[in-house]
Scaffold this active site. Structure first.
Site, PDB file in Angstrom:
ATOM      1  N   LYS A 142       0.844  -1.196   0.000  1.00  0.00           N
ATOM      2  CA  LYS A 142       0.000   0.000   0.000  1.00  0.00           C
ATOM      3  C   LYS A 142       0.878   1.244   0.000  1.00  0.00           C
ATOM      4  CE  LYS A 142      -2.035   2.491   3.158  1.00  0.00           C
ATOM      5  NZ  LYS A 142      -1.909   3.778   2.456  1.00  0.00           N
ATOM      6  N   CYS A 156      13.329  11.987   5.510  1.00  0.00           N
ATOM      7  CA  CYS A 156      13.466  11.612   6.918  1.00  0.00           C
ATOM      8  C   CYS A 156      14.855  11.925   7.448  1.00  0.00           C
ATOM      9  CB  CYS A 156      13.168  10.129   7.085  1.00  0.00           C
ATOM     10  SG  CYS A 156      14.197   9.113   6.014  1.00  0.00           S
ATOM     11  N   GLU A 186      10.957   1.842   9.693  1.00  0.00           N
ATOM     12  CA  GLU A 186      11.812   2.999   9.417  1.00  0.00           C
ATOM     13  C   GLU A 186      10.948   4.229   9.677  1.00  0.00           C
ATOM     14  OE1 GLU A 186      14.708   0.819   6.166  1.00  0.00           O
ATOM     15  OE2 GLU A 186      13.171   2.155   5.404  1.00  0.00           O
ATOM     16  N   GLU A 220       9.696  16.496  15.223  1.00  0.00           N
ATOM     17  CA  GLU A 220       9.909  16.438  13.770  1.00  0.00           C
ATOM     18  C   GLU A 220       8.892  17.347  13.076  1.00  0.00           C
ATOM     19  OE1 GLU A 220       8.707  12.908  11.504  1.00  0.00           O
ATOM     20  OE2 GLU A 220      10.648  12.961  10.503  1.00  0.00           O
TER      21      GLU A 220
END
Ligand code: NAD
Length: 495
Positions: free
Chosen positions: A186, A296, A262, A398
């Site tokens: 997905k 990231c 991750e 973040e």
């Protein structure tokens, strides 16, 4: 305008699932909007629970069939055929990535699509050249030979994010197939197009039905979550936000499924006074603003040794103000939009919060004005702050946008402590010309990767992943082969 704009015309406007070797439509769809100008690019199937079941069943059937018994060399051949198929439609994939994300065309060519191809070729070569382990054991009962076999895990669920769509999707699909698994994958609901083109490649090269299945849709209480909860999924490999990782961990707990995560980062760049100044400024410019900060690995925390702090801030400001924000279809654009208006609003909320928290805005901090259709897009200005304490939310959370905070430091020990004082542990970069210092500092940093005088250099044979909230498990090279296979030790009495 760039001459490759016409490539947009070839993209599909209805994005369907690919299950058991066939494209499957549905009445339930959602709109995929351009982050560049807000227009609707396509309608995308919102997969229901029944279609998730159908995809998993197709993958399980294929897993019981001949695919499982292919030799590593035969599987490697399939992976090379997939890579050839992407290569043959290279510009379509570039167009898909640019349309869905708004990133500069050159980045899509050089990084995203090139890495999509490399992911398949790398794991093809790794599986072709892999060698096994064996041990001779003497016991009172006789001589034994132990050897270790690798079997596929079965059906792997792949769930990927929007920030590097093809790159991160294939980073999981390629090793999963290389090790003989079947896949239900997905992509992010924000970036469904390149995964659909990949499914077309799988169909066109004649990959056996059910080996690769694509389902579109959202995550929570939708296709993503149903995939993770499905009892016949044998492992989940996920890239995305840490809080989503946490939700998935809970969802897979009952089935005790293998997971590889991750996740997010709040990465630091450390610039020592002895660094090659210009290289460090260039390096931090890249590490903070590549892909409009939506990588990231981007550095949102920059620590600069005090003697060069003011000069560094001035130089980075000057370079940042040369970045050209706007449509990727215009020549010279370096910085595209945020992925969506929702994400832009999140980034803007941090711009406001930083001011409340006492930041000095060195540059940026708002929305650029274009006087064209990009005013309907999701753009923000590349932004630099100074003056925040280490515990400010803008320095600890973040943000995932084109933004960094620069703080001074006075000693090696101090900066190591400050870099490591983070809930995340994905990546860091160090800028110094002192070799001893580089080797002394790098191993003290609590992240999965540390670059010295470099950023975002990836050799796909090396382990990749993060510590703390940035995830666990490593992928890349033999680490991917370990995750995507089950080892069996066979112990034979030979004498
Ligand atoms: P996200 O977690 O919101 O979504 C990622 C994927 O998970 C999407 O496909 C989404 O539909 C799906 N999803 C969402 N909720 C789910 C649920 N409850 N169950 C199952 N699936 C679910 O992440 P995003 O916003 O797409 O991506 C940005 C994030 O990804 C950032 O935090 C970034 O740091 C991280 N990221 C990490 C790496 C890495 O290698 N560590 C690489 C790229 C991006």
């Amino acid at each position: 305008m760039n001459s490759n704009v016409s490539a947009r015309a070839t993209l599909p406007t209805r994005l369907r699932n690919f299950i058991d070797g066939e494209f499957v439509d549905s009445d339930h769809t959602f709109a995929n909007h351009s982050p560049i100008d807000g227009r609707e690019l396509s309608r995308v199937v919102e997969t229901d629970a029944e279609a998730v079941n159908a995809a998993v069943e197709a993958a399980q059937r294929a897993q019981q069939g001949p695919w499982r018994r292919l030799s590593p060399v035969q599987r490697a051949d399939w992976l090379h055929r997939i890579a050839d198929g992407i290569e043959a439609r290279f510009e379509d994939f570039v167009a898909a990535e640019v349309a869905d994300t708004g990133r500069p065309i050159e980045q899509a060519r050089r990084l995203d699509v090139a890495r999509g191809i490399a992911n398949f070729r790398t794991f093809a070569d790794l599986v072709r050249t892999a060698h096994g382990e064996f041990f001779e054991t003497s016991t009172a009962d006789g001589e034994m030979l132990n050897y270790v076999t690798r079997k596929p895990l079965g059906v792997v669920g792949v769930i990927s994010p929007w920030n590097l769509p093809l790159l991160l999707f294939t980073w999981k699909v390629a090793p999963a197939l290389a090790m003989g698994n079947c896949v239900v994958a997905k992509p992010s609901e924000e970036t469904p197009t390149s995964a659909t083109l990949l499914a077309e490649v799988m169909r066109d090269i004649g990959l056996p039905p059910g080996v690769f299945n694509l389902i579109h849709g959202h995550g929570s209480n939708a296709a993503g979550e149903w995939l993770t909860r499905h009892p016949d999924i044998d492992a989940i490999t996920f890239t995305g936000e840490s809080k989503t990782g946490s939700a998935i961990m809970k969802a897979v707990a009952d089935g005790v499924k293998n997971v590889s995560f991750e996740l997010g980062g709040k990465n630091a760049a450390v610039v020592f006074a002895d660094a090659d100044f210009d290289a460090a400024v260039e390096g931090v410019l890249r590490s903070s603003f590549t892909n409009a900060g939506q990588v990231c690995l981007c550095s949102e925390r920059v620590y600069v040794e005090r003697p060069i702090f003011d000069r560094f801030v001035a130089a980075l400001k000057e370079k940042t103000e040369t970045l050209k924000v706007g449509s990727p279809y215009e020549a010279g654009t370096t910085t595209g939009p945020m992925i969506s208006n929702g994400h832009r609003d999140k980034v803007l909320s941090y711009f406001q919060l930083a001011v409340k928290e006492g930041a000095t805005v060195i540059t940026g901090g708002g929305i650029p004005k274009f006087d064209n259709e990009c005013d309907n897009g999701a753009f923000v200005q590349p932004t630099i702050w100074t003056g925040l304490p280490d515990d400010a939310r803008c320095v600890t959370e973040e943000i995932f946008g084109p933004v960094c905070h620069i703080a001074p430091f006075d000693s090696e020990d101090e900066v190591v402590l400050r870099v490591n004082d983070s809930a995340y542990g994905l990546a860091a970069s160090i800028w110094t010309t002192n070799l001893s210092r580089a080797h002394r500092v790098a191993p003290q940093i609590a992240t999965g990767i540390v670059w010295v005088n470099a950023w975002f250099v990836r050799d796909l044979r090396t382990p990749f992943g993060g510590a703390k909230l940035s995830g666990f498990g490593r992928e890349g090279g033999r680490h991917s082969m370990d995750f995507y296979s089950e080892l069996t030790n066979i112990c034979v009495k030979v004498a």
